[in-house]
Design a protein around this motif. Structure first.
Motif, PDB file in Angstrom:
ATOM      1  N   LEU A   1      73.027  28.711  11.094  1.00 22.72           N
ATOM      2  CA  LEU A   1      72.227  29.920  11.328  1.00 22.72           C
ATOM      3  C   LEU A   1      72.877  31.153  10.707  1.00 22.72           C
ATOM      4  O   LEU A   1      72.363  32.258  10.850  1.00 22.72           O
ATOM      5  CB  LEU A   1      72.049  30.160  12.835  1.00 22.72           C
ATOM      6  CG  LEU A   1      71.063  29.245  13.564  1.00 22.72           C
ATOM      7  CD1 LEU A   1      71.131  29.476  15.057  1.00 22.72           C
ATOM      8  CD2 LEU A   1      69.647  29.452  13.072  1.00 22.72           C
TER       9      LEU A   1
ATOM     10  N   LYS B   1      73.195  32.390   7.702  1.00 19.97           N
ATOM     11  CA  LYS B   1      72.397  33.199   6.773  1.00 19.97           C
ATOM     12  C   LYS B   1      71.322  33.967   7.552  1.00 19.97           C
ATOM     13  O   LYS B   1      71.121  35.161   7.337  1.00 19.97           O
ATOM     14  CB  LYS B   1      71.749  32.274   5.730  1.00 19.97           C
ATOM     15  CG  LYS B   1      71.183  33.037   4.561  1.00 19.97           C
ATOM     16  CD  LYS B   1      70.595  32.082   3.537  1.00 19.97           C
ATOM     17  CE  LYS B   1      69.505  32.780   2.737  1.00 19.97           C
ATOM     18  NZ  LYS B   1      68.628  31.851   2.071  1.00 19.97           N
ATOM     19  N   GLU B   2      70.694  33.259   8.460  1.00 24.41           N
ATOM     20  CA  GLU B   2      69.617  33.901   9.219  1.00 24.41           C
ATOM     21  C   GLU B   2      70.141  35.041  10.095  1.00 24.41           C
ATOM     22  O   GLU B   2      69.502  36.084  10.219  1.00 24.41           O
ATOM     23  CB  GLU B   2      68.911  32.862  10.083  1.00 24.41           C
ATOM     24  CG  GLU B   2      67.409  32.916   9.882  1.00 24.41           C
ATOM     25  CD  GLU B   2      66.709  31.809  10.601  1.00 24.41           C
ATOM     26  OE1 GLU B   2      65.863  32.134  11.440  1.00 24.41           O
ATOM     27  OE2 GLU B   2      67.014  30.624  10.334  1.00 24.41           O
TER      28      GLU B   2
ATOM     29  N   VAL C   1      70.855  38.012   7.771  1.00 24.84           N
ATOM     30  CA  VAL C   1      69.607  38.637   7.316  1.00 24.84           C
ATOM     31  C   VAL C   1      68.972  39.422   8.462  1.00 24.84           C
ATOM     32  O   VAL C   1      68.540  40.566   8.284  1.00 24.84           O
ATOM     33  CB  VAL C   1      68.623  37.566   6.774  1.00 24.84           C
ATOM     34  CG1 VAL C   1      67.232  38.169   6.557  1.00 24.84           C
ATOM     35  CG2 VAL C   1      69.128  36.981   5.472  1.00 24.84           C
ATOM     36  N   SER C   2      68.953  38.835   9.663  1.00 27.50           N
ATOM     37  CA  SER C   2      68.296  39.508  10.773  1.00 27.50           C
ATOM     38  C   SER C   2      69.043  40.788  11.154  1.00 27.50           C
ATOM     39  O   SER C   2      68.423  41.814  11.419  1.00 27.50           O
ATOM     40  CB  SER C   2      68.170  38.571  11.980  1.00 27.50           C
ATOM     41  OG  SER C   2      69.431  38.315  12.510  1.00 27.50           O
TER      42      SER C   2
END
Lengths: 219, 252
Positions: free
Chosen positions: B32, B34-35, B38-39
């Motif tokens: 997770l 990368k997510e 980004v978030s």
């Protein structure tokens, strides 16, 4: 005599697939027609068209001479009783179901009529309070039948209405339907039972691959 | 009273908390990372942008701008809610009308009662809370109603075949869907103060408002969220059920 239901070159397609093709036939008041044919041949679609639950993709259907597309659908359906292959009961109790046809007409439930139908189907009036989750398949089917007969229909459409019933109850239902027919109710009955199809019916309609294979007079 | 005042350096230190979740993701092989990055980046950029926009609009003190901003928020929320209701005809328009009416009615009562004033720094944050709550409620309503119109097809056709009009044949589904939209708001109201100290109240307390005063605001928020979800869910379900039928009163 004006046919009660007349199909003129009716097609019904679902997407690319033609389910009924070029159906033309006339049904007269008081007719008793058995509808036979293999599974998936379009029999149930034919009944749904009669009840205007679906519209023809092509061709026309006349009810007492009037184009079905110009009639009020809800008013039309009130004159047609329709028993589905798998009966659907809603609400919690049998009463929720039997009061429904009265509620949609803004009327109070007619206890006398309900009891008369219970006795015709040889069921106890106590059933009214029964919870539908406790009913057997056969009981559900009979309640669904009673529900569609509370206001005597002009046409009765039966989609394998006795498939969930034992021989004794099948006979009871057959007798009720025959009496209704003798009172002038038009009956269209889909059945897989060859004996049943010829027992009381006046005509035998065979549908195969969405087309009328034959319409045979039985009496 | 000690008001919370976050300096840039304390924000930077707080950003270390992001690494906690990154480390968990990495060592637990959650994939997770990368997510999460980004978030977090999106949240920071969006919030900074909205901070500047709000500062500008608050400075304008222009009721027209305030209204336009609320309408823009309503449109965005409608767009999002409509995505949850694929298969619902005119989903965007229905959502806009429903969220708009729910928000409008609630804001009107709040302004008329003197609870808030029609100024940007009150209308926009309160409107935002209302609109986002209505959006979530509508998303739930749409999911329920589309699922029910699929799974309870035979029941509806049975009722239609008995001669029922489209409203009596779908009324149970409509009611169930409205209920589904409203239940989370009712449930969260039940547990306020016991399970959670809601964001608005926490914010007010951090900003130095007395807890008793903050509670008053929170009570107002609870009332307004309840009324908005009720109005929006009710309108949306009653407006969208027709889309499941054609003009021959047949189920599509």
């Amino acid at each position: 005599m004006t046919p009660q239901i007349a199909f003129h070159k009716v097609f019904y397609r679902s997407g690319e697939k033609a389910i009924l093709k070029d159906l033309s036939l006339e049904i007269f008041p008081g007719d008793y027609i058995s509808v036979v044919g293999p599974s998936g041949s379009g029999k149930s679609t034919f009944l749904k068209l009669c009840c205007h639950l679906i519209s023809p993709t092509e061709g026309s259907i006349l009810i007492n001479g009037a184009d079905v597309m110009k009639l009020d659908p809800a008013e039309l359906r009130k004159k047609i009783g329709y028993c589905f292959q798998t009966p659907v009961l809603f609400g919690r109790t049998v009463e929720d179901n039997l009061s429904y046809p009265y509620r949609i007409r803004n009327r109070k439930m007619d206890g006398g009529r309900v009891n008369k139908l219970f006795s015709l189907f040889q069921m106890d009036p106590d059933y009214l309070k029964h919870e539908i989750v406790n009913l057997s398949g056969g009981e559900k089917q009979r309640i669904a039948l009673i529900r569609s007969l509370l206001f005597q229909p002009e046409v009765l459409l039966l989609d394998e209405a006795t498939s969930a019933l034992d021989p004794e109850n099948t006979l009871i239902v057959e007798r009720v339907i025959r009496t209704l027919n003798q009172d002038g109710v038009t009956v269209l009955w889909i059945t897989h039972n060859p004996e049943q199809s010829r027992k009381y019916a006046g005509r035998l309609l065979a549908i195969e691959n969405g087309e009328i294979k034959s319409m045979e007079a039985l009496k | 009273m000690n008001e919370a005042n976050i300096s840039f350096s304390s924000l930077m230190i707080a950003s270390l908390l992001v690494f906690v979740s990154l480390l968990f993701s990495y060592f637990q092989k959650l994939k997770l990372e990368k997510e999460i990055l980004v978030s977090v980046l999106r949240a920071v950029v969006q919030l900074i942008a909205v901070g500047y926009v709000l500062q500008y609009i608050f400075g304008l003190e222009n009721p027209l701008f305030t209204t336009l901003f609320v309408l823009l928020m309503t449109f965005n929320a409608s767009h999002n809610a409509a995505k949850r209701g694929k298969g619902i005809r005119n989903g965007l328009l229905i959502s806009f009308v429903s969220i708009g009416a729910g928000t409008g009615a609630t804001l009107a009562v709040l302004v008329a009662s003197g609870a808030i004033r029609y100024v940007p720094n009150q209308i926009i944050p309160v409107g935002g809370m209302i609109i986002s709550n209505a959006m979530v409620a509508l998303g739930l309503c749409y999911r329920q109603i589309t699922a029910d119109f699929q799974s309870r097809r035979d029941e509806i056709e049975t009722k239609l075949s008995l001669g029922a009009d489209i409203l009596p044949s779908s009324i149970e589904i409509i009611r169930d869907s409205i209920r589904t939209g409203m239940v989370p708001t009712i449930d969260s109201a039940k547990t306020l103060g016991i399970v959670s100290l809601p964001g608005m109240m926490t914010g007010l307390i951090l900003a130095g408002t007395s807890p008793v005063q903050a509670v008053r605001y929170q009570i107002m928020v609870t009332f307004m969220l309840l009324s908005t979800t009720a109005v929006s869910s009710f309108l949306a379900c009653y407006l969208c059920y027709r889309g499941f039928f054609n003009d021959r009163k047949q189920l599509l």
